[in-house]
Design a protein around this motif. Structure first.
Motif, short mmCIF file in Angstrom:
data_model
loop_
_atom_site.label_atom_id
_atom_site.label_comp_id
_atom_site.label_asym_id
_atom_site.label_seq_id
_atom_site.Cartn_x
_atom_site.Cartn_y
_atom_site.Cartn_z
N LEU A 49 39.06 48.10 35.04
CA LEU A 49 39.66 46.92 35.96
C LEU A 49 39.84 45.80 35.12
O LEU A 49 38.90 45.27 34.44
N GLU A 50 40.98 45.27 35.45
CA GLU A 50 41.18 44.13 34.56
C GLU A 50 41.70 42.95 35.83
O GLU A 50 42.69 43.07 36.58
N GLY A 51 41.21 41.73 35.52
CA GLY A 51 41.60 40.53 36.29
C GLY A 51 42.89 39.91 35.74
O GLY A 51 42.77 39.57 34.64
N VAL A 52 43.82 40.12 36.46
CA VAL A 52 45.44 39.77 36.14
C VAL A 52 45.50 38.31 36.29
O VAL A 52 46.21 37.55 35.59
N SER A 53 45.28 37.97 37.64
CA SER A 53 45.70 36.65 37.99
C SER A 53 44.73 36.14 39.18
O SER A 53 44.30 36.81 39.80
N CYS A 54 44.73 34.69 39.15
CA CYS A 54 43.97 34.16 40.24
C CYS A 54 44.44 33.00 40.79
O CYS A 54 45.24 31.99 39.76
N ILE A 55 44.32 32.69 41.97
CA ILE A 55 44.60 31.27 42.68
C ILE A 55 43.79 31.05 43.65
O ILE A 55 43.22 31.76 44.40
N SER A 56 43.24 29.66 43.61
CA SER A 56 42.28 29.32 44.53
C SER A 56 42.62 27.92 45.12
O SER A 56 43.31 26.92 44.59
N ASP A 96 52.12 47.58 32.11
CA ASP A 96 51.81 46.94 33.05
C ASP A 96 51.63 48.15 34.22
O ASP A 96 51.25 47.61 35.47
N THR A 97 51.86 49.29 34.13
CA THR A 97 51.54 50.38 34.96
C THR A 97 50.33 50.43 35.52
O THR A 97 49.34 50.57 34.42
N ALA A 98 49.85 50.18 36.70
CA ALA A 98 48.48 50.45 37.31
C ALA A 98 48.69 50.43 38.52
O ALA A 98 49.68 49.97 39.28
N VAL A 99 47.65 50.54 39.40
CA VAL A 99 47.50 49.87 40.81
C VAL A 99 46.83 48.74 40.99
O VAL A 99 46.25 48.30 40.00
N TRP A 102 44.24 38.90 41.89
CA TRP A 102 44.87 40.12 41.44
C TRP A 102 44.17 40.84 40.36
O TRP A 102 44.04 40.28 39.30
N PHE A 103 43.84 41.99 40.77
CA PHE A 103 43.30 43.00 39.57
C PHE A 103 44.12 44.15 39.51
O PHE A 103 45.09 44.32 40.22
N ARG A 104 44.25 44.69 38.37
CA ARG A 104 44.86 45.89 38.06
C ARG A 104 43.94 47.18 37.50
O ARG A 104 43.18 46.70 36.71
N GLN A 105 44.41 48.46 37.64
CA GLN A 105 43.58 49.39 36.99
C GLN A 105 44.33 50.40 36.73
O GLN A 105 45.29 51.18 37.56
#
Length: 122
Positions: A45-52, A90-93, A36-39
């Motif tokens: 662009l910010e990497g918010v979270s990740c799951i693998s 936290d407002t972003a796409v 999950w990214f957000r901008q």
């Protein structure tokens, strides 16, 4: 054809919560990291979270740690981002992305969704 479709964004007051969904098709879910990214406007662009599913790792950015939870439903090929105690910053796409044969954290991607808008009012 690989498709990632985000949903669940919207307008919420500060302190509220939202659940974002990322539905994946045409993708071998077992071999991918979902990020999950957000901008936000005017910001990088910010990497918010990740799951693998590839190696079982997860990742949260410091800015969301303790407030966001990422989860996966392998039966539905879906990844969710539960967002609590939302703040105006936290407002972003929010975009979900996929990268094959990768653990977390990662800021690269093979595939990218269209995004969903999250707006947090103060």
């Amino acid at each position: 054809e690989v498709q990632l479709v985000e949903s669940g964004g919207g307008l919420v007051q500060a302190g509220g919560s939202l659940r974002l969904s990322c539905a994946a098709s045409g993708l071998n879910f077992d071999n991918n990291a979902i990020i999950w990214f957000r901008q936000a406007p005017g910001k990088e662009l910010e990497g918010v979270s990740c799951i693998s599913n590839y190696d079982g790792t997860t990742y949260y950015a410091d800015s969301v740690k303790g407030r966001f939870t990422i989860s996966v439903d392998n039966a539905k090929n879906a990844v969710y981002l539960l967002m609590y105690i939302l703040k105006p910053e936290d407002t972003a796409v929010y975009y979900c992305a996929a990268l094959s044969r990768s653990g977390c954290p990662v800021l690269k991607y093979d595939y990218w969704g269209q995004g969903t808008q999250v707006t947090v009012s103060s």
